[in-house]
Design an enzyme around this catalytic site. Structure first.
Site, PDB file in Angstrom:
ATOM      1  N   GLY A 186       0.885  -1.275   0.065  1.00 35.29           N
ATOM      2  CA  GLY A 186       0.143   0.146   0.165  1.00 35.29           C
ATOM      3  C   GLY A 186       0.793   1.071  -0.021  1.00 35.29           C
ATOM      4  N   ASP A 232      12.880 -11.245  -1.318  1.00 36.99           N
ATOM      5  CA  ASP A 232      12.705  -9.973  -1.966  1.00 36.99           C
ATOM      6  C   ASP A 232      13.792  -9.164  -2.122  1.00 36.99           C
ATOM      7  OD1 ASP A 232      11.037  -9.009  -4.071  1.00 36.99           O
ATOM      8  OD2 ASP A 232       9.696  -7.751  -2.373  1.00 36.99           O
TER       9      ASP A 232
HETATM   10  N1  ATP Z   1      11.574   2.972   6.192  1.00 32.45           N
HETATM   11  C1  ATP Z   1      11.373   3.792   5.180  1.00 32.45           C
HETATM   12  N2  ATP Z   1      11.849   5.364   5.136  1.00 32.45           N
HETATM   13  C2  ATP Z   1      11.825   5.838   4.131  1.00 32.45           C
HETATM   14  N3  ATP Z   1      11.106   5.628   2.926  1.00 32.45           N
HETATM   15  C3  ATP Z   1      10.606   4.318   2.757  1.00 32.45           C
HETATM   16  C4  ATP Z   1      10.627   3.458   4.081  1.00 32.45           C
HETATM   17  N4  ATP Z   1       9.879   2.309   3.592  1.00 32.45           N
HETATM   18  C5  ATP Z   1       9.499   2.405   2.322  1.00 32.45           C
HETATM   19  N5  ATP Z   1       9.876   3.803   1.846  1.00 32.45           N
HETATM   20  C6  ATP Z   1       9.343   4.337   0.583  1.00 32.45           C
HETATM   21  O1  ATP Z   1       8.126   3.797   0.161  1.00 32.45           O
HETATM   22  C7  ATP Z   1       8.475   3.212  -1.068  1.00 32.45           C
HETATM   23  C8  ATP Z   1       7.576   1.956  -1.030  1.00 32.45           C
HETATM   24  O2  ATP Z   1       8.080   1.034  -0.107  1.00 32.45           O
HETATM   25  P1  ATP Z   1       7.543  -0.536  -0.041  1.00 32.45           P
HETATM   26  O3  ATP Z   1       8.520  -1.424   0.642  1.00 32.45           O
HETATM   27  O4  ATP Z   1       5.874  -0.562   0.313  1.00 32.45           O
HETATM   28  O5  ATP Z   1       7.569  -0.895  -1.763  1.00 32.45           O
HETATM   29  P2  ATP Z   1       8.446  -1.549  -2.674  1.00 32.45           P
HETATM   30  O6  ATP Z   1       9.706  -2.225  -1.667  1.00 32.45           O
HETATM   31  O7  ATP Z   1       9.096  -0.311  -3.454  1.00 32.45           O
HETATM   32  O8  ATP Z   1       7.794  -2.477  -3.502  1.00 32.45           O
HETATM   33  P3  ATP Z   1       7.181  -3.668  -3.249  1.00 32.45           P
HETATM   34  O9  ATP Z   1       6.461  -3.700  -2.016  1.00 32.45           O
HETATM   35  O10 ATP Z   1       6.341  -4.064  -4.348  1.00 32.45           O
HETATM   36  O11 ATP Z   1       8.081  -4.707  -2.982  1.00 32.45           O
HETATM   37  C9  ATP Z   1       9.835   2.771  -1.147  1.00 32.45           C
HETATM   38  O12 ATP Z   1      10.224   2.678  -2.656  1.00 32.45           O
HETATM   39  C10 ATP Z   1      10.503   3.996  -0.569  1.00 32.45           C
HETATM   40  O13 ATP Z   1      10.595   5.264  -1.512  1.00 32.45           O
END
Ligand code: ATP
Length: 758
Positions: A442, A559
């Protein structure tokens, strides 16, 4: 309701005092009860005329002494003890004493501070079923004394406290709590008039004091006060005017349409049991029975409020709910109100609240000294042998009960629970402007907790492919692990069917953003040096190695990719996103639908044969190494066919010995040849078709460290010491023998040939 047995005693005085409509009888010449024998009266010196007559005299005890009161009707009584250390020849603030009844230690090692004007009033609700009720005052030490200024003992209205109530623990609902009345003393710790002013004993039917709620609001200034000058309509089955003063029901705090929820936070004893009474009266609605909202206790328990037949035909009907609530180890109890998801009217309200600590058999067990006192008192009543039996039983049941405390039986991750209200405010109600990304789970928001900690908040949304399983897994893994190179989970929230994860905020975002931004080539891309990139790879490999082999061991991330490697403000890399991680090996019978991970990074052996091992992470990490070197996505479907998959494309050049042809243009001329060669070798090893041929993560880590060393050594060499190579020009690189995983270190005399600029 009348008061058959009522004692209002003006201690240490020979005259009666009328206070708030009650006559407090001076105990020196009272006929119905006698002042304790071994005691004396004390008068305040220079008491001002404003001082209540109750606080101008006291009875003092140098030895254990008791008041004895005749009781004609069994039932729940209110006992109030008034104390004020007024100025006198005896320093009353030095008094240190216990107050007990025949069964209970009410005050232990109690001292009254040398306060200014306000007296200290201690109230207890207790069941009395003896004809002669004794209140004992016992100095704690031989040199100390005990005292009391005034006492109230009167029968509470019938059914004032129920014998059963819903039992709430920090983990949620726990059925019904039975036996509230037996063997228990209730000690009010908070009595709150929500949305209103202080209610004095003069204004309350049972001479209670109620204080305003504002100081307990978790978030100030977020709720409105509502007051009604109309009368309230007490209905059979609801509250009576003895349940609380009608002034309590004529004011409330309410949440406006867009606000949700309101939380109050009360200091309470840790891991103790409390009786909680929540008072409601809808003085807000203009139609009958329209408001429905939730009451939350400790965020894990909720109950709907409002659907009430009492509200069916009248406005402003007072009602209340009772709970027995076990506090957690935080020393606070949170009570919230908030609208229900599907309720069209988003208003919630609260009029009053009482929190009373249950002083049961646990209380006398708290200190050795108390135990001795209890022993003496109970001993005088029931005899030595019986006492020993009782104490043994008490210890036995006490220990048993303590063992059964839910807090201890819950999963360790419960301490990570964050109230929805905290997240709501941290993200300014999930403000779109605070969205920093979106992934399979999300949207991700930037937020700031009330203690100032910056956080990333991931909120699950319908329509995203990751769900409950990933949510649980993330909590399961991260609640057990803390490592400098793994993103820390600060908390989670599963209230109201939400799935929210709260992480430490990684200031510099994802590795991918720094390498090439979005696939169209983001202008925000920063230009990381080769050393910085190597250090990031080392940090990530350290995190993954810890996952594979560290104290929790055997966890496969599944992942690994450049968006799951995040950078903090100092560019320290941390691995994130453990929702897909697995402990141990994949069930070989699992179908292909079970294949999880991200295209472009998937281990071919896992994809084709469902063989998932820690070497699958090593493969994905190999793809990340190529991303770091080439600054392009793992998959780019807009490129010519042979270039779409970075792993295939990169390895085709590596096999030709020409990997330098596809490196990030920013790095051209900046990488030391040996460092580059070593990096290419590591990548190639990681991307081997079969897991058994790939190095383990700790071998990769070792090699990466060596790669960085090669680069640093070269940089510190003087220019004339090095020859240079332009990477697009093919020159034979010096032989670098393989490193620990597959080699021995570079020989000294063979020291690096460097690329342009090094
Ligand atoms: N702890 C964090 N601090 C700063 N930004 C974050 C953090 N976690 C996630 N994000 C930001 O939110 C975005 C989405 O993160 P999320 O882990 O939900 O998805 P993803 O890893 O890009 O994709 P997927 O969930 O499909 O593997 C990241 O690309 C990053 O830019």
């Amino acid at each position: 309701y009348t008061l058959p047995d009522k004692y209002f005693i003006n201690c240490g005085s020979d005259s009666n005092a009328t206070v708030a409509g009650r006559i407090f009888v001076g105990d020196t010449n009272s006929g119905s009860y006698s002042p304790p024998g071994q005691s004396s009266s004390l008068k305040a010196t220079n008491a001002s005329t404003d001082t209540s007559p109750l606080y101008q005299t006291a009875r003092i005890f140098k030895d254990p002494s008791s008041y004895e009161l005749n009781i004609s009707e069994n039932g729940m009584y209110v006992l109030r003890l008034h104390f004020q250390a007024f100025p006198s020849p005896v320093n009353l603030s030095d008094a240190l004493f216990n107050v007990t009844t025949s069964n209970f230690l009410l005050l232990s090692n109690f001292r009254v501070p040398n306060s200014s004007n306000s007296p200290l009033i201690k109230e207890f609700l207790l069941t009395i079923n003896v004809r002669k009720f004794k209140i004992h005052f016992t100095p704690s030490q031989e040199t100390s004394l005990a005292f009391v200024n005034a006492m109230e003992v009167f029968l509470a209205p019938e059914s004032f406290i129920p014998s059963n109530a819903s039992h709430v623990t920090p983990a949620g609902s726990n059925g019904t709590y039975n036996g509230l009345l037996s063997h228990l003393v209730l000690y009010p710790v908070h009595r709150i008039n929500v949305g209103g002013h202080t209610i004095t004993p003069e204004e309350d039917t049972l001479w209670r004091s109620w204080i305003p709620d504002d100081a307990f609001l978790y978030y100030q200034g977020v709720a409105g006060n509502c007051a009604s000058i109309e009368v309230v309509y007490y209905q059979a089955g609801g509250a009576t005017n003895y349940t609380a003063s009608d002034l309590v029901y004529r004011t409330s705090k309410y949440s406006s349409q867009d606000f949700y929820p309101i939380t109050w936070r009360f200091a309470v004893s840790k891991n103790a049991r409390h009786f909680v009474r929540v008072h409601f009266c809808d003085i807000i609605s203009s139609s009958f029975n329209v408001l429905r909202f939730n009451l939350y206790i400790y965020s894990s328990f909720s109950r709907m409020v409002g659907l009430n037949e009492l509200n069916g035909f009248y406005f402003a009907v007072p009602f209340y709910y009772d709970f027995v609530v076990d506090s957690d180890s935080s020393g606070f109890m949170n009570i919230s109100i908030g609208p229900r998801e599907n309720s069209w009217n988003k208003t919630a309200y609260l009029n009053g609240l009482e929190i009373m600590e249950l002083m049961g058999w646990d209380a006398p067990m708290q200190s050795e000294q108390n135990k001795k006192r209890l022993f003496v008192i109970v001993g005088s009543v029931v005899g030595g042998v019986a006492v020993i039996c009782i104490l043994l039983a008490v210890v036995f049941f006490g220990l048993k009960r303590r063992k059964a405390k839910p807090v201890e039986t819950l999963g360790s991750h419960l301490r990570l629970k964050v109230p929805f209200s905290e997240i709501w405010y941290a993200t300014k109600k999930f403000n779109k402007k605070l969205v920093i990304g979106e992934g399979g789970f999300g949207k991700v928001y930037k937020g700031t907790l009330t203690n100032g900690t910056k956080v990333a908040v991931k909120r699950s949304e319908p329509g995203h492919d990751q769900g409950l399983q990933e949510f649980k897994r993330e909590i399961e893994v991260l609640s057990k692990i803390r490592h400098r190179n793994l993103v820390s989970l600060i908390g989670y929230c599963d209230e109201r069917s939400e799935m929210i994860l709260v992480y430490e905020f990684m200031e510099k975002g994802t590795l991918r953003d720094h390498l090439y931004g979005d696939s169209e080539g983001s202008s925000s891309r920063s230009e990381l040096s080769w050393e910085q990139r190597l250090q990031i790879c080392i940090d990530s490999a350290t995190g993954l190695d810890y996952l594979h082999t560290g104290s929790v061991g055997g966890t496969i991330h599944r992942d690994v990719k450049s968006t799951n490697i995040l950078l903090d403000e100092d560019y320290i890399a941390k691995v994130a996103d453990f929702g897909l991680s697995k402990s141990g090996y994949l069930d070989q019978t699992q179908g292909t639908t079970g294949v999880k991970g991200s295209f472009g990074y998937l281990d071919p052996e896992y994809f084709n044969c469902l063989l998932l091992t820690d070497k699958s992470d090593v493969y994905s990490f190999g793809v990340v190494l190529l991303e770091v070197l080439c600054a392009r996505p793992a998959l780019d479907i807009f490129l010519p066919r042979e270039q779409v998959n970075l792993a295939e494309w990169g390895m085709s050049w590596q096999k030709k010995g020409q990997l330098e042809k596809i490196i990030d243009p920013f790095l051209v001329g900046k990488i030391n040849t040996n460092s580059f060669r070593k990096f290419g070798e590591i990548t190639e090893m990681c991307l081997k078709e079969h897991g058994v041929d790939r190095p383990s993560m700790d071998e990769v880590l070792y090699d990466l460290k060596f790669t960085l060393l090669l680069q640093q050594t070269a940089v510190h060499r003087k220019p004339y010491e090095d020859s240079t190579v332009v990477p697009s020009v093919e020159l034979p690189l010096p032989v670098v023998q393989s490193l620990p995983s597959h080699s021995v270190p570079v020989e000294e005399e063979d020291q690096p040939t460097v690329m342009d600029g090094c």
